[in-house]
Design a protein around this motif. Structure first.
Motif, PDB file in Angstrom:
ATOM      1  N   GLU A  31     -21.357  29.872   1.975  1.00  0.00           N
ATOM      2  CA  GLU A  31     -20.143  30.503   2.518  1.00  0.00           C
ATOM      3  C   GLU A  31     -19.415  31.304   1.432  1.00  0.00           C
ATOM      4  O   GLU A  31     -18.939  32.419   1.689  1.00  0.00           O
ATOM      5  CB  GLU A  31     -19.210  29.450   3.111  1.00  0.00           C
ATOM      6  N   ARG A  32     -19.347  30.744   0.248  1.00  0.00           N
ATOM      7  CA  ARG A  32     -18.686  31.445  -0.856  1.00  0.00           C
ATOM      8  C   ARG A  32     -19.477  32.686  -1.245  1.00  0.00           C
ATOM      9  O   ARG A  32     -18.902  33.763  -1.467  1.00  0.00           O
ATOM     10  CB  ARG A  32     -18.543  30.512  -2.061  1.00  0.00           C
ATOM     11  N   PHE A  33     -20.797  32.552  -1.323  1.00  0.00           N
ATOM     12  CA  PHE A  33     -21.647  33.678  -1.685  1.00  0.00           C
ATOM     13  C   PHE A  33     -21.476  34.819  -0.680  1.00  0.00           C
ATOM     14  O   PHE A  33     -21.344  35.988  -1.065  1.00  0.00           O
ATOM     15  CB  PHE A  33     -23.103  33.218  -1.724  1.00  0.00           C
ATOM     16  N   GLN A  34     -21.417  34.492   0.601  1.00  0.00           N
ATOM     17  CA  GLN A  34     -21.255  35.515   1.627  1.00  0.00           C
ATOM     18  C   GLN A  34     -19.883  36.187   1.538  1.00  0.00           C
ATOM     19  O   GLN A  34     -19.769  37.402   1.729  1.00  0.00           O
ATOM     20  CB  GLN A  34     -21.456  34.894   3.011  1.00  0.00           C
ATOM     21  N   ARG A  35     -18.852  35.406   1.251  1.00  0.00           N
ATOM     22  CA  ARG A  35     -17.512  36.001   1.101  1.00  0.00           C
ATOM     23  C   ARG A  35     -17.480  36.986  -0.054  1.00  0.00           C
ATOM     24  O   ARG A  35     -16.882  38.070   0.050  1.00  0.00           O
ATOM     25  CB  ARG A  35     -16.463  34.900   0.887  1.00  0.00           C
ATOM     26  N   GLY A  66     -28.538  32.911  -9.583  1.00  0.00           N
ATOM     27  CA  GLY A  66     -27.478  31.906  -9.567  1.00  0.00           C
ATOM     28  C   GLY A  66     -26.137  32.458 -10.001  1.00  0.00           C
ATOM     29  O   GLY A  66     -25.302  31.740 -10.550  1.00  0.00           O
ATOM     30  N   LEU A  67     -25.915  33.750  -9.720  1.00  0.00           N
ATOM     31  CA  LEU A  67     -24.670  34.407 -10.119  1.00  0.00           C
ATOM     32  C   LEU A  67     -24.016  35.054  -8.902  1.00  0.00           C
ATOM     33  O   LEU A  67     -24.676  35.360  -7.914  1.00  0.00           O
ATOM     34  CB  LEU A  67     -24.940  35.473 -11.185  1.00  0.00           C
ATOM     35  N   LEU A  68     -22.713  35.284  -9.010  1.00  0.00           N
ATOM     36  CA  LEU A  68     -21.967  35.905  -7.920  1.00  0.00           C
ATOM     37  C   LEU A  68     -21.784  37.403  -8.188  1.00  0.00           C
ATOM     38  O   LEU A  68     -21.428  37.796  -9.310  1.00  0.00           O
ATOM     39  CB  LEU A  68     -20.592  35.252  -7.775  1.00  0.00           C
ATOM     40  N   PRO A  69     -21.980  38.254  -7.188  1.00  0.00           N
ATOM     41  CA  PRO A  69     -21.745  39.693  -7.350  1.00  0.00           C
ATOM     42  C   PRO A  69     -20.262  40.021  -7.239  1.00  0.00           C
ATOM     43  O   PRO A  69     -19.835  40.806  -6.379  1.00  0.00           O
ATOM     44  CB  PRO A  69     -22.562  40.301  -6.205  1.00  0.00           C
ATOM     45  N   ASP A  70     -19.472  39.417  -8.109  1.00  0.00           N
ATOM     46  CA  ASP A  70     -18.013  39.514  -8.026  1.00  0.00           C
ATOM     47  C   ASP A  70     -17.414  40.509  -9.009  1.00  0.00           C
ATOM     48  O   ASP A  70     -16.196  40.603  -9.154  1.00  0.00           O
ATOM     49  CB  ASP A  70     -17.384  38.143  -8.252  1.00  0.00           C
ATOM     50  N   GLY A  71     -18.260  41.261  -9.722  1.00  0.00           N
ATOM     51  CA  GLY A  71     -17.760  42.204 -10.709  1.00  0.00           C
ATOM     52  C   GLY A  71     -17.602  41.599 -12.082  1.00  0.00           C
ATOM     53  O   GLY A  71     -17.442  42.325 -13.064  1.00  0.00           O
TER      54      GLY A  71
END
Length: 258
Positions: A31-35, A66-71
């Protein structure tokens, strides 16, 4: 009335949720990854125009890393390849440092840019050290160098320093006319010295693959043919589970979209 592209994207992403979840480490919930993906797309609407398969491949690579595409940990950047927009996953400095800490061999790992008005000195030899006192005024001047310091679990310290001309030589190998080097140049300078330093540090194989992730963004053929320029590694391990479109296989004339 045409469909809302964000609704279409969200629907496609939900269908791919099982694949993303299987690739993600346990500590990152789907859910977090999709957000984070939706936030990245809303922040950079050009991603909506990218070839859809390349976009989901980029998301899959982020999940497998294993990383988030959050900038911060990484970013998904739109590129124009042979007249067609494609998306590219790029691990960033925070992502590399996070993976290094998780690998267990490195206690701390930091990297900084040095500006003209900073006090800076470093020595090699039997007692290598770096001294850096940043100038705190409003105008620090241009960046003249970047450096990386790693402290290993056994207490040993490792250093890497790159002058701005060395950094610029790497920048010139980029296939992009506009892109990350234009959007956040100091981040890319720090990442450049981090990548070079990584080659002399004890890493796990998956972290080594991560460090080499964006090799495809640089003109490695030109680097190999120019003996006066330090070569970059050219082996890449394909992480995406979905095949790239034929147009994306040749990135010789790729141009990122600002």
């Amino acid at each position: 009335m045409p469909d809302n592209p964000l609704i279409t994207i969200r629907s496609e992403m939900m269908k791919l949720a099982p694949e993303f979840q299987a690739a993600l480490p346990a500590h990152i919930k789907i859910e977090r990854f999709q957000r984070v993906i939706m936030t990245a797309i809303q922040t950079n609407p050009a991603l909506l125009n990218c070839d859809r398969r390349s976009l989901w491949n980029a998301c899959m690579r982020a999940a497998q890393d294993g990383l988030l595409p959050d900038g911060r940990e990484g970013a998904i950047v739109p590129y124009r390849i042979m007249g067609r927009l494609t998306a590219q996953w790029i691990p960033m400095v925070a992502g590399l440092r996070k993976k290094a800490r998780n690998a267990g061999e490195i206690s701390t790992w930091s990297c900084y840019c040095v500006h003209e008005k900073d006090e800076f000195s470093f020595e090699l030899g039997d007692d290598p050290h770096i001294r850096h006192r940043p100038y705190l005024g409003p105008e620090r001047g241009k960046v003249i160098a970047a450096y990386s310091i790693a402290k290993l679990k056994d207490g040993e310290r490792s250093y890497e320093v790159m002058a701005i001309d060395e950094i610029d030589a790497i920048r010139k190998l980029s296939k992009a006319e506009k892109g990350p080097w234009d959007t956040f140049p100091e981040e890319m300078m720090r990442k450049t010295v981090l990548r070079r330093h990584a080659k002399s540090l004890p890493f796990s194989s998956d972290l080594d693959d991560l460090v080499r992730r964006d090799d495809e963004l640089y003109d490695l053929k030109e680097a190999r043919e120019n003996p006066g320029r330090r070569q970059l590694p050219h082996s890449l391990k394909e992480f995406a589970t979905m095949p790239e479109p034929e147009e994306a296989k040749d990135q010789t004339n790729s141009t990122p979209v600002a």
